[in-house]
Design an enzyme around this catalytic site. Sequence first.
Site, short mmCIF file in Angstrom:
data_model
loop_
_atom_site.label_atom_id
_atom_site.label_comp_id
_atom_site.label_asym_id
_atom_site.label_seq_id
_atom_site.Cartn_x
_atom_site.Cartn_y
_atom_site.Cartn_z
N HIS A 38 30.54 6.21 -26.28
CA HIS A 38 30.79 4.82 -25.94
C HIS A 38 31.58 4.70 -24.64
CE1 HIS A 38 30.11 2.51 -29.95
NE2 HIS A 38 29.25 3.50 -29.81
N GLU A 107 23.78 -0.39 -27.17
CA GLU A 107 24.40 -1.68 -27.39
C GLU A 107 24.93 -2.20 -26.06
OE1 GLU A 107 26.33 1.04 -28.68
OE2 GLU A 107 25.03 1.35 -30.38
#
Length: 321
Positions: A38, A107
């Site tokens: 991430h 995402e």
Amino acid sequence: MVQFGYTMMTEQAGPRALVDHVVGAERAGFDFSVTSDHYFPWLDSQGHSPYAWSVLGAAAQATYRIPLMTYVTCPTKRYHPAVIAQKAATMQLLSEGRFRLGLGSGEQLNEHVVGGGWPSARTRVEMLEEAVGIIRALLAGDVVNHRGAHFEVDNAKLWDLPDTPPPLGIAVSGERSCSLAGRLADLVIATEPKSELLDAFDAHGGTGKPRVGQLPVCYDPDTDTAVARAHEQFRWSVGPWPVNAELPNPAAFAGANEHVRPEDIAEAIPCGSDPDVFAEAVASYIDAGFTEIALIQIGGDHQEPFLDWSQKTLLPALRAL
């Protein structure tokens, strides 16, 4: 035989701590490990997000047995697929064959930082399919020149290749991604114990391939403390995945789950120290057909007690399933 894994959750610990954690997981007897990749944490309360690939390289040198895996990397926006192929080949060499490359469509939380807008879900799956083809060709040793709908590759070749390419996994959440995974992946990845995802994977060619699931848990000797920590740091996880994929930053996630109550989290995430509670949640993945389940211990500062408890209590209980 079902295998049980440990998650290096980059959103909740710094890079040196993450390496220490996976060393401890290897010592505790976990069968494999996975690593999130991430740019942001889901919530500010998690507080971290180091570069996963540097952590993986350090982990490959600090461990000797436990397999390593991205869970998952998005090869479409923040990383170009040609660069992903080079990173995966290097990790397979550093780990001496212990690396698996987990891929997903991503995402907005992590991919928006490079600009260019956030594609629709259908376009993201198309981009992922094109990226997989590029990665496969480079890992096979080909010289790649590619002009596709979404990517260009100009005379690329990997110079340091492992004898065996890393297995490639694809994360699924619906019919289109299951079709892609069944056709192109060596294993399937999911974060929910839904047998229909595995059925769709099998229908498109996935029969007999490994299927890896992931489950958040929160161990603490005091159940109320565990629930409070899980609510503080992991309440985002009860949101629907199509929504989670579209939110741009931790503030948006905080707003989206502001009405999630601690009792909602207690129902969704195993909390406390009763191994039977944890085993019941894991059993739902086994019953759905998963062959590997990676656990996330919630709380970056609470890994050592969890690993000690896992070695003595939890892993024996899970293997008894």
